[in-house]
Design an enzyme around this catalytic site. Structure first.
Site, short mmCIF file in Angstrom:
data_model
loop_
_atom_site.label_atom_id
_atom_site.label_comp_id
_atom_site.label_asym_id
_atom_site.label_seq_id
_atom_site.Cartn_x
_atom_site.Cartn_y
_atom_site.Cartn_z
N SER A 177 0.79 -1.23 0.00
CA SER A 177 0.00 0.00 0.00
C SER A 177 0.82 1.28 0.00
O SER A 177 0.25 2.37 -0.10
CB SER A 177 -0.94 0.01 1.20
N SER A 212 -6.47 2.76 4.03
CA SER A 212 -5.77 1.87 3.10
C SER A 212 -6.75 0.91 2.42
O SER A 212 -6.57 -0.32 2.44
CB SER A 212 -4.68 1.09 3.84
N LYS A 234 0.09 3.47 -2.88
CA LYS A 234 -1.09 4.33 -2.90
C LYS A 234 -0.73 5.81 -3.03
O LYS A 234 -1.53 6.60 -3.52
CB LYS A 234 -1.94 4.10 -1.65
N ARG A 250 6.04 -1.81 12.72
CA ARG A 250 6.48 -0.96 11.61
C ARG A 250 6.58 0.49 12.03
O ARG A 250 7.60 1.15 11.84
CB ARG A 250 5.53 -1.11 10.42
#
Length: 284
Positions: free
Chosen positions: A86, A134, A89, A269
């Site tokens: 993603s 997302s 994006k 993350r």
């Protein structure tokens, strides 16, 4: 400048650069050896402890814009390409706005009624909500409207990763042949911040605002997370973005992988990124 003219100029740029619509070109090679270590290229092997703590392999790149300093953990992996998931994006949104298939960040993208396990996906979306949550199906709809040839032309001109989007035109960032390294993510983000990409100024500003995840009186944090599964079954997670603070901009790109990403690793993350930025004295 009308967007129709932008597409004409884009096509001309592609032709003059030796690219053609729908054709993948060879990307600029990324380093495959450890960068020379000096005051501007620093290695931080101690950051391995953050990844070890959650049982994941990983890489981290940090770039200080004003001082031209790059810091890396696991430099060989920093140069290795993975599916962008993603994080793509950001570019998808830029292209959707620049081509006009999405008028602005508030344009409604209708939900077709398909029920997804993530509740926030089960409703109409805008570009803003689709970025925030997302929402994969919304970006797939944007990719469909953009079309494979136009998408390829933009990806080629931007030089995004290895530029290979020919397979799976509506999901190439999740399960196709597109690959991008952490080093390449930093370069893309630097150009995104600087406005050095083939998009209208207002388009870039709109997408920049959509990537803000935290804003205080002291800093603005822009970021995009992503995760998917590589062809060998390995889970890959990303967290990329930049921090604006004290008159400077600090770019970061983290990836981590595991045979199967756990909830702890997914949370890590952003947590690892914030820990490193805090260690560097940039976040509280």
């Amino acid at each position: 400048m009308p967007r129709k003219i932008t597409l004409t100029l884009l096509a001309l740029i592609v032709i003059l650069s030796g690219c053609t619509f729908g054709q993948t070109v060879e990307p600029t090679p990324t380093p495959t050896s450890t960068p020379a270590v000096d005051e501007f290229n620093q290695l931080h092997p101690e950051w391995q402890t953050y990844f070890d703590a959650v049982g994941a392999e990983g890489a981290f790149v940090f770039y200080d814009l004003n001082n031209g300093i790059t810091m890396r953990y696991n430099p060989e992996r920093c140069a290795e390409g993975f599916l962008p998931a993603s994080t793509f994006k950001i570019l998808n949104a830029l292209i959707a706005l620049d081509t006009g298939v999405i008028a602005d960040e508030n344009t409604v993208i209708p939900w077709d009624g398909t029920v997804y396990p993530i509740e926030s996906w089960n409703q109409d979306q805008t570009l803003t909500t689709a970025m925030r949550d997302s929402v994969v199906w919304a970006y797939q709809e944007m990719a469909r409207r953009i079309g494979a040839e136009t998408m390829q032309a933009y990806v080629n001109v931007v030089g995004y990763g290895n530029m290979d989007i020919a397979r799976n035109p509506l999901s190439f960032w999740l399960d196709g042949d597109l690959r991008i390294s952490a080093d390449q993510q930093i370069e893309f983000l630097r150009r995104f911040y600087a406005g050095d990409l083939p998009f209208h100024v207002e388009v870039v500003e709109t997408v920049r605002n959509m990537t803000i995840v935290e804003e205080t009186g002291d800093y603005i944090l822009h970021a995009k997370a992503g995760s998917t599964v590589m062809p060998d079954g390995t889970g890959i997670g990303w967290y990329v973005g930049y921090l604006e603070t004290d008159g400077n901009v600090y770019f970061f790109a983290l990836n981590l992988s595991s045979p199967e990403l756990t909830g702890e690793q997914m949370a890590a993350r952003s947590e690892i990124t914030r820990s490193i930025l805090g260690e560097l004295g940039l976040l509280p």
